[in-house]
Design an enzyme around this catalytic site. Structure first.
Site, PDB file in Angstrom:
ATOM      1  N   CYS A 275       0.870  -1.180   0.000  1.00 52.66           N
ATOM      2  CA  CYS A 275       0.000   0.000   0.000  1.00 52.66           C
ATOM      3  C   CYS A 275       0.904   1.226   0.000  1.00 52.66           C
ATOM      4  O   CYS A 275       1.692   1.414   0.936  1.00 52.66           O
ATOM      5  CB  CYS A 275      -0.874  -0.033   1.261  1.00 52.66           C
ATOM      6  SG  CYS A 275      -1.891   1.433   1.482  1.00 52.66           S
TER       7      CYS A 275
ATOM      8  N   CYS B 296      -1.167   3.612  -6.684  1.00 48.59           N
ATOM      9  CA  CYS B 296      -1.964   3.048  -5.587  1.00 48.59           C
ATOM     10  C   CYS B 296      -2.197   1.609  -6.003  1.00 48.59           C
ATOM     11  O   CYS B 296      -2.507   1.343  -7.181  1.00 48.59           O
ATOM     12  CB  CYS B 296      -3.283   3.792  -5.458  1.00 48.59           C
ATOM     13  SG  CYS B 296      -4.512   2.952  -4.454  1.00 48.59           S
TER      14      CYS B 296
HETATM   15  N1  DGL Z   1      -3.987   0.641  -1.923  1.00 48.66           N
HETATM   16  C1  DGL Z   1      -3.581   1.802  -1.263  1.00 48.66           C
HETATM   17  C2  DGL Z   1      -2.342   2.456  -1.887  1.00 48.66           C
HETATM   18  O1  DGL Z   1      -1.564   1.802  -2.547  1.00 48.66           O
HETATM   19  C3  DGL Z   1      -4.551   2.841  -0.761  1.00 48.66           C
HETATM   20  C4  DGL Z   1      -5.999   2.779  -0.996  1.00 48.66           C
HETATM   21  C5  DGL Z   1      -6.793   3.496   0.062  1.00 48.66           C
HETATM   22  O2  DGL Z   1      -7.109   2.837   1.048  1.00 48.66           O
HETATM   23  O3  DGL Z   1      -7.087   4.705  -0.102  1.00 48.66           O
HETATM   24  O4  DGL Z   1      -2.108   3.626  -1.684  1.00 48.66           O
END
Ligand code: DGL
Length: 267
Positions: free
Chosen positions: A74, A183
């Protein structure tokens, strides 16, 4: 024995499965425990302090399973908490993910970076931009609607296309060559991003680099699993909706735009 311990993969929700796929493809004989904090997603609009607190608490819970490595799949959680995680869990190798901006900038004239607001505003990301070696123009756009679309099990295709067409209106006269999927949820929406832009672009994400780094760290410490059979992948979520596990498996089996890295000799 430590080399038979699982590798934990963590995300705010399901996006990190885009990284899990790379980890499994490079290290098919390892056991993986994927944990999505879906009941607290999205992380993107939260403050850095909130994201750091949520991530520390989730990894604290997962550390009880004695993982041999933790992958923070993430970008938002990595930006907000990597230093704090390394300080709190010095005995566990922790690998984070950051948007693949340098890779895209080296191959393009104009790059669109899509990420969460939390990532774009974070000091680590701003430092990343400051240290870029490039003449390319870099345009950063938060796209929280894509996280909502993926976490909502990708049902509303027309809704996400309208959202993206509006999001891209300011880019009408700025033809971008590359899109950084900054993301981990966004690779699952590459088809709608492409359709909303209306012309072909190259997609970049850092999932292969993260998988490669994780593999190297385990090799260097002698902690690769010696078993030759395929390992098992277990999905866990902070949400108790049982249907979400089926959705996790669906995402795990979905083709992604950067799949070709596997055959391009990048690993
Ligand atoms: N998947 C996450 C990232 O790579 C964030 C998504 C979220 O919860 O806003 O930043």
């Amino acid at each position: 024995m430590k080399n038979q311990a699982p590798i934990v993969v963590f995300d705010s929700g399901f996006g990190g499965i885009s990284v899990l796929k790379r980890l499994v493809s490079i290290m098919p004989n390892e056991d993986f425990l994927y944990y999505g904090d879906s009941s607290n997603a999205p992380y993107g609009p939260r403050t850095q302090e909130e994201v750091c607190k949520l991530t520390l608490s989730a990894i604290g819970f997962l550390a009880d399973r004695n993982p041999k490595a933790v992958v923070i799949a993430c970008n938002t959680a990595t930006a907000a908490s990597l230093d704090a995680l390394e300080a709190k869990f010095p005995h566990i190798p922790i690998i984070g993910i950051r948007p693949a901006v340098q890779q895209a900038a080296s191959a393009s004239h104009r790059v669109l970076v899509l990420a969460t607001q939390g990532t774009i505003q974070s000091t680590p990301f701003q430092n990343q931009l400051k240290h870029l070696v490039t003449d390319a123009e870099i345009i950063c756009t938060p796209a929280p609607g894509i996280v909502t679309y993926v976490e909502g099990t990708m049902k509303d295709r027309e809704g996400i296309l309208n959202y993206l067409r509006n999001l891209f209106l300011p880019l009408k006269d700025k033809h971008v060559d590359s899109v950084v999927l900054g993301c981990t949820h966004f690779p699952f929406a590459a088809d709608v991003i492409q359709e909303a832009l209306g012309y072909p672009v190259s997609f970049f994400d850092a999932s292969w680099d993260v998988a490669k780094t994780t593999c190297q760290i385990l090799e260097q410490s002698g902690n690769r699993n010696p078993q030759t059979e395929p390992g098992c992948v277990t999905f866990m979520s902070s949400s108790d909706d049982p249907q979400l596990m089926d959705f996790a498996r669906f995402l795990f089996n979905k083709n992604l735009p950067t799949d070709e890295y596997a055959t391009a000799g990048a690993i």
